[in-house]
Design a protein around this motif. Structure first.
Motif, short mmCIF file in Angstrom:
data_model
loop_
_atom_site.label_atom_id
_atom_site.label_comp_id
_atom_site.label_asym_id
_atom_site.label_seq_id
_atom_site.Cartn_x
_atom_site.Cartn_y
_atom_site.Cartn_z
N GLN A 123 -2.07 7.14 0.90
CA GLN A 123 -2.09 5.75 1.30
C GLN A 123 -2.90 4.94 0.29
N ALA A 124 -2.57 3.67 0.19
CA ALA A 124 -3.26 2.79 -0.76
C ALA A 124 -3.84 1.59 -0.02
N GLU A 125 -4.88 1.03 -0.62
CA GLU A 125 -5.53 -0.17 -0.09
C GLU A 125 -6.10 -0.95 -1.27
N ALA A 126 -6.90 -1.96 -1.00
CA ALA A 126 -7.48 -2.75 -2.09
C ALA A 126 -8.74 -3.45 -1.62
N ASP A 127 -9.66 -3.63 -2.56
CA ASP A 127 -10.79 -4.52 -2.37
C ASP A 127 -10.40 -5.89 -2.91
N VAL A 128 -10.90 -6.95 -2.28
CA VAL A 128 -10.51 -8.30 -2.66
C VAL A 128 -11.70 -9.05 -3.26
N PRO A 185 0.31 -10.95 11.51
CA PRO A 185 1.10 -9.71 11.59
C PRO A 185 0.25 -8.56 12.12
N VAL A 186 0.95 -7.54 12.60
CA VAL A 186 0.25 -6.34 13.08
C VAL A 186 0.58 -5.13 12.21
N SER A 187 1.52 -5.28 11.26
CA SER A 187 1.87 -4.17 10.37
C SER A 187 2.45 -4.73 9.07
N GLY A 188 2.52 -3.88 8.06
CA GLY A 188 3.05 -4.30 6.77
C GLY A 188 4.51 -4.69 6.82
N GLU A 189 5.27 -4.13 7.76
CA GLU A 189 6.69 -4.45 7.84
C GLU A 189 6.95 -5.93 8.11
N GLU A 190 5.96 -6.64 8.64
CA GLU A 190 6.15 -8.05 8.98
C GLU A 190 5.87 -8.99 7.81
N LEU A 191 5.41 -8.46 6.69
CA LEU A 191 5.06 -9.32 5.55
C LEU A 191 6.31 -9.64 4.75
N PRO A 192 6.56 -10.91 4.45
CA PRO A 192 7.85 -11.32 3.87
C PRO A 192 7.99 -11.13 2.37
N HIS A 193 6.89 -10.96 1.64
CA HIS A 193 6.96 -10.90 0.18
C HIS A 193 6.39 -9.57 -0.31
N PHE A 217 -2.27 -8.74 3.48
CA PHE A 217 -1.78 -7.79 2.49
C PHE A 217 -1.60 -6.42 3.12
N CYS A 218 -0.69 -5.65 2.54
CA CYS A 218 -0.57 -4.23 2.85
C CYS A 218 0.01 -3.56 1.60
N VAL A 219 -0.47 -2.38 1.24
CA VAL A 219 -0.11 -1.74 -0.02
C VAL A 219 0.49 -0.36 0.24
N ARG A 220 1.49 -0.03 -0.55
CA ARG A 220 2.08 1.32 -0.53
C ARG A 220 2.21 1.82 -1.96
N TYR A 221 2.02 3.11 -2.15
CA TYR A 221 2.34 3.73 -3.43
C TYR A 221 3.87 3.83 -3.56
N GLU A 222 4.35 3.77 -4.82
CA GLU A 222 5.75 4.06 -5.11
C GLU A 222 5.83 5.03 -6.27
N ASN A 223 6.81 5.94 -6.24
CA ASN A 223 7.05 6.78 -7.41
C ASN A 223 8.03 6.08 -8.35
N ALA A 224 8.36 6.72 -9.46
CA ALA A 224 9.19 6.08 -10.48
C ALA A 224 10.61 5.83 -9.99
N LYS A 225 11.03 6.48 -8.91
CA LYS A 225 12.37 6.27 -8.36
C LYS A 225 12.39 5.16 -7.32
N TRP A 231 2.49 3.41 4.73
CA TRP A 231 1.80 2.13 4.72
C TRP A 231 0.31 2.33 4.72
N GLY A 232 -0.39 1.54 3.94
CA GLY A 232 -1.84 1.51 3.98
C GLY A 232 -2.31 0.57 5.07
N PRO A 233 -3.62 0.39 5.20
CA PRO A 233 -4.13 -0.51 6.23
C PRO A 233 -3.80 -1.97 5.93
N LEU A 234 -3.55 -2.73 6.97
CA LEU A 234 -3.32 -4.18 6.85
C LEU A 234 -4.68 -4.85 6.70
N PHE A 235 -4.79 -5.78 5.73
CA PHE A 235 -6.04 -6.51 5.55
C PHE A 235 -5.73 -7.94 5.16
#
Length: 240
Positions: A123-128, A185-193, A217-225, A231-235
């Motif tokens: 899972q991924a997240e971020a400091d702001v 929002p309550v989850s990353g799926e609700e974020l439009p961009h 914000f919510c962050v996910r890792y992606e591989n090259a494909k 989903w990471g935590p919503l912040f």
């Protein structure tokens, strides 16, 4: 960022380096018709550099050694290794070289087995941080104690985001190009961009009129494909 060449193929001591270079000269000299398309000038240069290196190594290991000879030996081997790296990277390619050819050059045959790239599990997240007016910077990272992934699985980050006005978006911006959120929002799926990045720091410069609004914000890792991890935590953060 430039690619760093893997030098595992090169011996670490001068005697072995010289022996490899001399073997390359012998293998190339025994070929008929130049099947690997290596210019004669390159073969001649490799031969001459290996001869110089052999002569100076012998002097450097004898009782006649001086600081000048030691320095000349070092320079000769540096030139020889530069030429060897060049010849290997430019001409020792598969094809035309076969596995047997690589073995004759004391090199490992090319590995043609493709290693599958799994989808991310971490899972991924971020400091702001807030580097400026209406600007937010995300410092992307793995969630603490998240299971580590193979390097190629964590190719980059997909950052999802959405902006919410203090009183919620009106019907117009929610349906328009900006697609603002109408409720928290309550989850990353609700974020439009979303935005993909391979950087560990990603800067968001919002329109000036968005200052004071909350962005989620919510962050996910992606591989090259393009396969996503969990989903990471919503912040959230207030746009300065």
């Amino acid at each position: 960022m430039p690619t760093v060449e893997n030098m595992d193929w090169l011996p670490t001591n001068r005697e072995a380096q010289l022996a490899m270079a001399q073997n390359w000269v012998a293998v190339l000299g025994n070929q008929t018709g130049n099947p690997w398309n290596i210019p004669e000038a390159e073969q001649t240069a490799l031969d001459g550099l290996s001869v110089d290196a052999e002569r100076l190594l012998g002097q450097a290991q004898s009782s006649a050694r001086t600081t000048v000879i030691t320095a000349e030996c070092k320079t000769a081997f540096a030139a020889l290794l530069v030429k060897m790296r060049f010849v290997k990277s430019r001409y020792f390619l598969a094809p035309p070289l076969s596995d047997a050819d690589f073995t004759s050059l004391e090199l490992q045959p090319k590995d043609t087995t493709r290693t599958p790239v799994p989808p991310p599990a971490a899972q991924a997240e971020a400091d702001v941080t807030r580097p400026g007016v209406h600007i937010l910077a995300l410092h992307l990272k793995a969630v603490a104690d998240s299971p580590p992934d193979p390097h190629r699985a964590d190719y980059g980050f997909r950052v999802y985001f959405g902006v919410l006005s203090p009183d919620g978006a009106s019907a117009v911006p929610a349906a328009g190009l900006k697609r603002e959120l109408t409720a928290a929002p309550v989850s990353g799926e609700e974020l439009p961009h979303s935005r993909f990045t391979r950087r560990k720091k990603e800067t968001f410069d919002f329109p000036a009129e968005d200052s004071g609004k909350t962005v989620y914000f919510c962050v996910r890792y992606e591989n090259a494909k393009g396969e996503s991890g969990p989903w990471g935590p919503l912040f959230s953060a207030v746009i300065p």
